[in-house]
Design an enzyme around this catalytic site. Structure first.
Site, PDB file in Angstrom:
ATOM      1  CG  ASP A  36      -0.210  -0.137   2.432  1.00  8.49           C
ATOM      2  OD1 ASP A  36       1.100  -0.378   2.478  1.00  8.49           O
ATOM      3  OD2 ASP A  36      -0.967   0.221   3.430  1.00  8.49           O
ATOM      4  CG  HIS A 241      17.336   4.084 -21.043  1.00  7.93           C
ATOM      5  ND1 HIS A 241      16.111   3.593 -21.554  1.00  7.93           N
ATOM      6  CD2 HIS A 241      17.747   5.201 -21.496  1.00  7.93           C
ATOM      7  CE1 HIS A 241      15.661   4.636 -22.364  1.00  7.93           C
ATOM      8  NE2 HIS A 241      16.667   5.578 -22.519  1.00  7.93           N
ATOM      9  CG  ASP A 258      21.096  11.412 -19.166  1.00  9.43           C
ATOM     10  OD1 ASP A 258      20.443  12.535 -18.692  1.00  9.43           O
ATOM     11  OD2 ASP A 258      20.925  10.953 -20.145  1.00  9.43           O
ATOM     12  CG  ASP A 270      17.378  14.956 -20.717  1.00 10.92           C
ATOM     13  OD1 ASP A 270      18.329  14.342 -20.139  1.00 10.92           O
ATOM     14  OD2 ASP A 270      16.712  14.398 -21.575  1.00 10.92           O
ATOM     15  CG  HIS A 349      20.938   7.720 -28.381  1.00 15.95           C
ATOM     16  ND1 HIS A 349      21.157   9.054 -28.694  1.00 15.95           N
ATOM     17  CD2 HIS A 349      22.176   7.331 -27.911  1.00 15.95           C
ATOM     18  CE1 HIS A 349      22.448   9.444 -28.051  1.00 15.95           C
ATOM     19  NE2 HIS A 349      22.827   8.307 -27.390  1.00 15.95           N
ATOM     20  CG  HIS A 353      14.312  13.952 -26.016  1.00 17.16           C
ATOM     21  ND1 HIS A 353      13.933  14.763 -25.143  1.00 17.16           N
ATOM     22  CD2 HIS A 353      15.588  13.632 -25.581  1.00 17.16           C
ATOM     23  CE1 HIS A 353      15.033  14.704 -23.988  1.00 17.16           C
ATOM     24  NE2 HIS A 353      16.051  13.945 -24.303  1.00 17.16           N
ATOM     25  CG  HIS A 360      11.993  11.408 -23.837  1.00 17.21           C
ATOM     26  ND1 HIS A 360      12.057  10.000 -23.867  1.00 17.21           N
ATOM     27  CD2 HIS A 360      13.245  11.937 -23.570  1.00 17.21           C
ATOM     28  CE1 HIS A 360      13.478   9.708 -23.724  1.00 17.21           C
ATOM     29  NE2 HIS A 360      14.090  10.868 -23.244  1.00 17.21           N
ATOM     30  CD  GLU A 383      19.839  12.940 -25.305  1.00 20.40           C
ATOM     31  OE1 GLU A 383      20.199  12.399 -24.846  1.00 20.40           O
ATOM     32  OE2 GLU A 383      18.572  13.568 -25.473  1.00 20.40           O
ATOM     33  CE1 TYR A 387      26.435   6.462 -24.717  1.00 18.90           C
ATOM     34  CE2 TYR A 387      25.677   6.510 -27.049  1.00 18.90           C
ATOM     35  CZ  TYR A 387      25.692   6.932 -25.806  1.00 18.90           C
ATOM     36  OH  TYR A 387      25.074   7.985 -25.747  1.00 18.90           O
ATOM     37  NE  ARG A 411      23.406  10.511 -23.064  1.00 14.54           N
ATOM     38  CZ  ARG A 411      23.356   9.045 -22.493  1.00 14.54           C
ATOM     39  NH1 ARG A 411      23.542   8.248 -23.056  1.00 14.54           N
ATOM     40  NH2 ARG A 411      23.029   8.896 -21.272  1.00 14.54           N
ATOM     41  CD  GLU A 413      20.276  14.898 -22.861  1.00 11.47           C
ATOM     42  OE1 GLU A 413      20.927  14.259 -21.678  1.00 11.47           O
ATOM     43  OE2 GLU A 413      19.087  14.891 -23.383  1.00 11.47           O
TER      44      GLU A 413
HETATM   45  N1  GLY Z   1      17.718  11.305 -19.974  1.00 10.02           N
HETATM   46  C1  GLY Z   1      16.900  10.928 -20.861  1.00 10.02           C
HETATM   47  C2  GLY Z   1      17.450  11.248 -22.246  1.00 10.02           C
HETATM   48  O1  GLY Z   1      18.596  11.862 -22.261  1.00 10.02           O
HETATM   49  O2  GLY Z   1      16.708  11.211 -23.273  1.00 10.02           O
HETATM   50 MN    MN Z   2      17.815  13.409 -23.392  1.00  7.28          MN
HETATM   51 MN    MN Z   3      19.460  12.770 -20.600  1.00  5.08          MN
END
Ligand code: GLY
Ligand code: MN
Ligand code: MN
Length: 439
Positions: A36, A241, A258, A270, A349, A353, A360, A383, A387, A411, A413
């Protein structure tokens, strides 16, 4: 409630777009974590955008065909001290009318009784199916009864449409107030990234850095992390992720973070930064970092009115692929490698976004065949990354990757606003040049 006028203006625009149709926009419900215990409440962004109301299970109706003073209706949990002693303050019906500019408020338990009366006279119904299990049966019941009445009323049966087409177009372009909130989220998050970079040392655990960065979000007044922070040392950075954040940070490896904060009003940042744990890049790390940074700078320079997210993406891909050819990790002609996707084992990727109330964020990227042109006020992440691991097979004809490159994930970003000329990098307080990333 802060900024009444912002929400009022949005509702006015939404009601105008609805024309003669009704919209039913439910808020979010609490989500069970286990037994709960529930996750902290997170309001539905569409509902928040129009109402600024932050309680669970509320339902908003927008009824432009009704007289003034009956167009914006909110169903909310009533005040009840025996509930509030467990779960906290509720505005209640009177509080909502006095503080949230609603025309009429009702208790949530009256929704099923009152809904059909309010929807009567609407041309169409705007309601997102498949997402609101408590409200959907009531909407479908109303539509079914309207169909039953057709032979007697002669009125054409109504259509059921998603409100996304209207709302998400509104949300895609940020107004000056939203931009100032996004600047704030990015500024807080950039400072937290800098702090984390400065204190990182070999022998620390990823979760210590997570704690430092998330404490910094809270210290600076944010609600908390906008999404599960990724604090990934060494080859963990090759898992896009990665969120377990439990490993030791090793001398000679990189750390990819990230992480971004979410403000009280749900605006998000982000940001990703990657830096050497011991303060000095190895030659391989430096070579790859330079390529990612060059790709990111080139892609950011494409964030201009009239360009589009495809162009931004492929600008980054081009620089990445050329750089990887130069150092022998790809082989062939850049355009042909790109066309055949022969770089996907290293960069798998997209380059960014939309960013806003959702990390997102909503809004179309394409209209059929055509990418949506960027306009002033749109906000996106840029970003690119590299890798290098054994997770993805090397495509036939491409060079086998030597061991000394493996286990490197990078990465970078940033959060970038489309302006009328040069793009504004909201996250520029987080350093990223080679010199700045070294100690
Ligand atoms: N942190 C998620 C992305 O970079 O899209
Ligand atoms: Mn992102
Ligand atoms: Mn990110």
């Amino acid at each position: 409630m802060k900024n009444h006028q912002i929400f009022k203006d949005r509702r006015k625009r939404f009601l105008l777009e609805l024309n003669g149709s009704a919209a039913i926009i439910p808020g979010a419900s609490l989500v069970t974590h286990h037994s709960d215990c529930e996750y902290p409440f997170r309001q539905n962004s569409d509902f928040w955008y129009l109402t600024g109301f932050d309680e669970p299970d509320a339902v908003a109706l927008f009824l432009p065909y009704r007289p003034e003073g009956e167009q914006y209706i909110l169903f909310v949990m009533p005040k009840e001290s025996s509930e509030e002693v467990w779960h906290g303050f509720r505005w209640g019906i009177k509080g909502v009318v006095e503080n949230f500019d609603v025309d009429i408020a009702h208790s949530l338990d009256q929704l099923s009784e009152k809904l059909s009366g309010y929807l009567y006279g609407s041309e169409h119904i705007f309601f997102r199916i498949g997402k609101h299990p408590k409200v959907e049966p009531l909407v479908l019941k109303f539509l079914s009864e309207a169909l039953d009445r057709y032979s007697r009323s002669g009125a054409l049966p109504m259509g059921l449409h998603s409100p996304c087409s209207i709302l998400h177009k509104l949300r895609l372009k940020k107004d000056p107030w939203e931009i100032s909130r996004m600047r704030e989220a990015a500024c807080i998050s950039s400072k937290a990234h800098e702090l984390a970079r400065q204190v990182t040392r070999p022998g620390m655990n990823e979760r210590e850095i997570q704690a430092i960065i998330e404490k910094s979000f809270l210290d600076q007044g944010a609600r908390g992390p906008a999404y599960s922070s990724i604090v990934a040392g060494g080859e963990n950075a090759c898992i896009l992720h990665y969120t377990s954040n439990q490993s030791l940070l090793k001398n000679g490896e990189l750390l990819l973070i990230d992480a971004g904060c979410s403000l009280d009003d749900y605006y998000n940042a982000d940001i990703t930064r990657t830096f050497p744990i011991n303060g000095k890049f190895t030659p391989e790390q430096k070579a790859l970092y330079e390529i990612v940074l060059a790709a990111q700078n080139a892609a950011i320079n494409c964030v201009l009115p009239g360009e589009n997210t495809e162009k931004v993406h492929f600008r980054a891909v081009k620089i990445l692929v050329e750089g990887l050819i130069d150092i022998g990790l790809l082989k062939g002609e850049a355009d042909s490698i790109i066309e055949q996707g022969l770089y996907h084992h290293i960069y798998m990727h997209r380059t960014g976004h939309w960013l806003g109330l959702d990390v997102h964020d909503v809004g179309a990227y394409r209209l059929g065949e055509y990418p949506i042109p960027l306009e002033e006020g749109m906000l996106l992440t840029v970003e690119p990354g590299i890798y290098i691991s054994d997770l993805m097979p090397v495509p036939e004809g491409q060079p086998k990757i030597e061991e000394h490159w493996k286990g490197i994930g990078i990465r970078i970003e940033d959060d970038v606003l489309v302006t009328k000329d040069v793009p504004e990098i909201l996250s520029s307080d987080a350093f990223k040049s080679i010199n700045e990333m070294e100690r």
